[in-house]
Enzyme design. Structure first.
Site, PDB file in Angstrom:
ATOM      1  N   GLY A  94     -60.037 -92.913   0.545  1.00 54.69           N
ATOM      2  CA  GLY A  94     -58.910 -92.625   1.444  1.00 54.69           C
ATOM      3  C   GLY A  94     -58.258 -91.301   1.089  1.00 54.69           C
TER       4      GLY A  94
ATOM      5  N   TYR B  12     -52.105-106.756   7.889  1.00 55.65           N
ATOM      6  CA  TYR B  12     -52.004-105.845   6.739  1.00 55.65           C
ATOM      7  C   TYR B  12     -51.389-106.588   5.545  1.00 55.65           C
ATOM      8  CZ  TYR B  12     -50.260-101.682   4.163  1.00 55.65           C
ATOM      9  OH  TYR B  12     -49.964-100.723   3.218  1.00 55.65           O
TER      10      TYR B  12
ATOM     11  N   GLY C  90     -56.010 -89.285   3.500  1.00 58.85           N
ATOM     12  CA  GLY C  90     -54.797 -89.930   3.997  1.00 58.85           C
ATOM     13  C   GLY C  90     -53.524 -89.364   3.387  1.00 58.85           C
TER      14      GLY C  90
END
Ligand code: AKB
Length: 322
Positions: free
Chosen positions: A14, A149, A17
């Site tokens: 990631g 999430y 990000g």
């Protein structure tokens, strides 16, 4: 299998990000550019990220691509930042499950099989839910989130702790609040308004906010986030009672309070409030966090308050955007 503190070859998933991009650059500064591999799924890295050290496209849900990068660079430490955040997760719960659960499982299994030294697995205030106490939310409390999430974050904390106890994989994790930063925009979170508001204040002097004015959430400025992440990874494992679920507090303010603080620098700035589906997510999360376990076990202490963070954001973004 918990090895020494020496860290040689780091992988950041990631890495393109919001947190991953700044974390990678800081880790390159600390460990040397060639020793920190940035991994991203599909977004092209910035020139700074792509040119300062190794970059690999790869998908954490694909175990083979993860393994081949770990082997190619002889990785011993992983910062697993790849995730689908709360808002995007409600739009596509299946994708959130796949990336957040299967991706995490792959990282933990890779850590076990390749005997990695240490793994950072972020959790979030999203692990909490509507029945969690909202003020000064304790370290040990009710974890009944109502978003996909959040469900993956609670399961992820438990899975990470399982790998520590069962296999000796040294996994550590923090329950990040909303992160405010000036380098890379967040994508798909509920706390994104606290970043967008700065861009709109500087560019257009007005902002349409997707949560109510009185919405209070825990937040943190990026330099504190980076310090917390690296400090926990460097902490003495023998002093840690918790591993993958540290509460982390820094700032708590309402959307209206943030607008007021920005107005001290941009007096003509106006905000309208038009809550969307993310309001319900925000309403299910804590307002303030008790992070005494992080303070006691590895010395956590934030350095930015609302005024200092706002001034720094406005200075940095003005230099970038104007
Ligand atoms: C989100 O809003 O989904 C994230 C988080 C608090 O984990 N920023």
């Amino acid at each position: 299998m918990v090895k020494s503190d020496e860290m040689k070859k780091v992988l950041v998933t990631g890495a393109v990000g919001q947190i991953g991009s700044e974390l990678t650059m800081e880790l390159r500064r600390l460990h040397g550019n060639d020793n920190v591999v940035a991994m991203g799924r599909k977004t092209k890295p910035s020139d700074e990220l792509g040119n300062s050290g190794p970059f690999e496209f790869g998908n954490v849900t694909d175990r083979e691509s993860l393994d081949s990068i770990i082997k190619k660079y002889d990785i011993d430490t992983v910062y697993h930042m790849a995730a689908i955040l709360s808002g995007a997760g409600e739009k596509n719960p299946q994708l959130a499950y796949d990336v957040n659960m299967n991706g995490l499982y792959n990282v933990l299994e890779a850590a076990r099989e390749h005997e990695l030294t240490r793994v950072m697995v972020p959790s979030s205030i999203a692990a909490f839910g509507p029945s969690t106490p909202k003020e000064n939310t304790p370290q040990e409390t009710i974890l009944k989130p109502t978003t996909m999430y959040g469900v993956t974050k609670v399961a992820g904390e438990l899975l990470a702790d399982y790998y520590f106890k069962r296999f000796g994989v040294d996994v550590r994790g923090l329950r990040y609040p909303g992160i405010i930063s000036s380098e890379t925009l967040p994508g798909g979170g509920t706390t994104d308004y606290a970043v967008e508001i700065f861009y709109e204040a500087i560019n257009h002097k007005k902002y349409k906010c997707f949560v109510r004015e009185d919405t209070v959430l825990p937040m943190m400025y990026m330099p504190d986030c980076i310090n917390a992440t690296i400090d926990l990874m460097n902490a003495d494992v023998n002093k840690l009672i918790h591993h993958s679920d540290f509460n982390l507090g820094a700032l708590s303010f309402s959307a209206g309070g943030l607008a007021d603080e920005i107005r001290k620098h941009i007096p003509e700035f106006t905000v309208t409030y038009e809550p969307d589906f993310r309001q319900a997510i925000a309403d299910s999360w804590p307002r303030t966090i008790d992070d005494s376990a992080a303070r006691a076990e590895w010395g956590w202490k934030p350095t930015y308050d609302l005024a200092k963070m706002t001034l720094d954001m406005i200075e940095k973004l003005s230099a970038k955007l104007l």
